[in-house]
Write a protein that holds these residues in place. Sequence first.
Motif, short mmCIF file in Angstrom:
data_model
loop_
_atom_site.label_atom_id
_atom_site.label_comp_id
_atom_site.label_asym_id
_atom_site.label_seq_id
_atom_site.Cartn_x
_atom_site.Cartn_y
_atom_site.Cartn_z
N GLU A 1 0.83 -1.19 0.00
CA GLU A 1 0.00 0.00 0.00
C GLU A 1 0.87 1.25 0.00
N GLU A 2 0.44 2.26 -0.78
CA GLU A 2 1.20 3.51 -0.81
C GLU A 2 0.30 4.65 -0.38
N VAL A 3 0.81 5.55 0.43
CA VAL A 3 0.05 6.77 0.72
C VAL A 3 0.95 7.97 0.50
N VAL A 4 0.34 9.11 0.30
CA VAL A 4 1.13 10.33 0.09
C VAL A 4 1.28 11.05 1.42
N ILE A 5 2.54 11.21 1.86
CA ILE A 5 2.81 11.94 3.09
C ILE A 5 3.73 13.10 2.74
N ASN A 6 3.31 14.31 3.05
CA ASN A 6 4.07 15.52 2.70
C ASN A 6 4.50 15.51 1.23
N GLY A 7 3.60 15.13 0.37
CA GLY A 7 3.89 15.13 -1.06
C GLY A 7 4.75 13.98 -1.55
N ARG A 8 5.07 13.08 -0.69
CA ARG A 8 5.95 11.96 -1.02
C ARG A 8 5.13 10.68 -0.98
N ARG A 9 5.31 9.80 -1.95
CA ARG A 9 4.59 8.52 -1.89
C ARG A 9 5.40 7.55 -1.05
N VAL A 10 4.80 7.01 -0.03
CA VAL A 10 5.55 6.05 0.79
C VAL A 10 4.77 4.74 0.92
N ARG A 11 5.55 3.67 0.96
CA ARG A 11 4.94 2.36 1.18
C ARG A 11 4.84 2.18 2.69
N CYS A 12 3.68 1.83 3.16
CA CYS A 12 3.52 1.76 4.62
C CYS A 12 2.31 0.92 5.02
N ARG A 13 2.17 0.72 6.30
CA ARG A 13 0.95 0.13 6.87
C ARG A 13 0.33 1.23 7.71
N GLN A 14 -0.97 1.42 7.50
CA GLN A 14 -1.66 2.52 8.18
C GLN A 14 -2.38 2.06 9.43
N TYR A 15 -2.23 2.87 10.44
CA TYR A 15 -2.95 2.62 11.70
C TYR A 15 -3.64 3.90 12.12
N PRO A 16 -4.64 3.77 13.00
CA PRO A 16 -5.32 5.00 13.45
C PRO A 16 -4.33 5.98 14.08
N TRP A 17 -3.26 5.48 14.67
CA TRP A 17 -2.32 6.37 15.36
C TRP A 17 -1.13 6.79 14.49
N GLY A 18 -1.10 6.34 13.25
CA GLY A 18 0.00 6.76 12.40
C GLY A 18 0.35 5.71 11.36
N VAL A 19 1.50 5.89 10.71
CA VAL A 19 1.89 4.93 9.69
C VAL A 19 3.25 4.31 10.03
N ALA A 20 3.40 3.03 9.66
CA ALA A 20 4.69 2.36 9.78
C ALA A 20 5.22 2.25 8.36
N GLU A 21 6.34 2.94 8.10
CA GLU A 21 6.85 3.02 6.73
C GLU A 21 7.88 1.93 6.44
N VAL A 22 7.69 1.27 5.30
CA VAL A 22 8.59 0.20 4.87
C VAL A 22 10.03 0.70 4.68
N ASP A 23 10.17 1.82 3.96
CA ASP A 23 11.51 2.26 3.56
C ASP A 23 12.17 3.25 4.51
N ASN A 24 11.53 3.49 5.65
CA ASN A 24 12.08 4.44 6.61
C ASN A 24 12.93 3.69 7.64
N VAL A 25 14.24 4.01 7.66
CA VAL A 25 15.14 3.27 8.56
C VAL A 25 14.85 3.50 10.04
N GLN A 26 14.06 4.55 10.32
CA GLN A 26 13.64 4.75 11.71
C GLN A 26 12.54 3.75 12.10
N HIS A 27 11.84 3.23 11.08
CA HIS A 27 10.70 2.36 11.36
C HIS A 27 11.04 0.87 11.27
N CYS A 28 11.93 0.51 10.35
CA CYS A 28 12.34 -0.90 10.25
C CYS A 28 13.61 -1.02 9.43
N ASP A 29 14.12 -2.24 9.31
CA ASP A 29 15.42 -2.45 8.64
C ASP A 29 15.27 -2.90 7.20
#
Length: 303
Positions: free
Chosen positions: A224-252
């Motif tokens: 799934e992709e969503v647009v965050i701050n004009g950027r398309r990111v692959r992530c899983r969406q939750y009511p409290w926020g998103v967990a981004e696939v390609d964000n090294v702060q979120h996972c490896d």
Amino acid sequence: MPTTIRRKNLKKGLHFTLMVVGASGMGKSTFINTLCESSVFPKTDYSDPQKAAMPKTLSLTPLTVEIEEEGQKLALTIVDTPGFGDNINNESGFYDILGYIEQQYDDILAEESRIKRNPKLSDNRIHALLYFITPTGHALREIDIEFMKRLGARVNIIPIVAKSDTLSPKELAEFKQRVMEDIAFYKIPIYNFPIDEEDDDEETVEENNELRSLLPFAVIGSEEEVVINGRRVRCRQYPWGVAEVDNVQHCDFSKLRYMLLSSHLQDLKDITHDILYEQYRTEKLSKEGHDVPHAQDEEEILG
Ligand SMILES: Nc1nc2c(ncn2[C@@H]2O[C@H](COP(=O)(O)OP(=O)(O)OP(=O)(O)O)[C@@H](O)[C@H]2O)c(=O)[nH]1
Ligand SMILES: [Mg+2]
């Protein structure tokens, strides 16, 4: 390496084979789609949310996709496996997986002993096995210890925490630590980013140390992709926020992808051939009562 062989390699292009193993529903098929950035395994029916999930994988399925990594074309073969359950007898599934890995070695072994080599033979040995650890938040489960221990003698195992978005950052850090303690305690052979004291430069040593410290790699799979701050990111969406696939702060995920398909691809292939295959070959030939000659002209069939 003689230039003739190198030229042949270039012509043939790079080839890498990966297998995914773990309990059912841990996101193995989703991970493959995420890694390949395409729906290698399509969902069945998007209109019906009940059916929109990825169907359960039922058999061992090798699939080759061509991807471009750092400007170089790579033929990536991925072997998806059916996840094992908690209650049913898992042995047969385990033997299917082990049998598949060994069959690829047998094919090369048979080829090595032929007088006339088949230049078209494809080498389908598994270079890395991603083992999806169930994110229990506790420690390794009995079955994970058992499976990794037995498979680790035949293939480079890279342990990963499946669905790492289901743990909080603190839980994840603690879970990773306990998993590594278990791996050490049960002497589970994994791919541990080995360092060659003589050959490796400082940068490589540092890189390997960093990657080793990330083990087991935490991954999030999503198409799934969503647009965050004009950027398309692959992530899983939750009511409290998103967990981004390609964000090294979120996972490896991105570090795992880079090491597999770029920085450590050749090392994984070398270990597969020089150590794991060689070990299998020695065991097999001595079991059959042969003297064990040195493998000759390996490069020829390896390509
Ligand atoms: N929270 C979370 N869910 C995930 C993740 N990856 C996959 N899923 C979901 O988990 C479910 C199972 O995913 P699959 O990819 O089919 O799992 P699998 O390991 O291939 O399952 P089997 O084929 O049955 O072994 C799906 O609903 C996915 O959307 C992840 O990283 N985090
Ligand atoms: Mg699956």
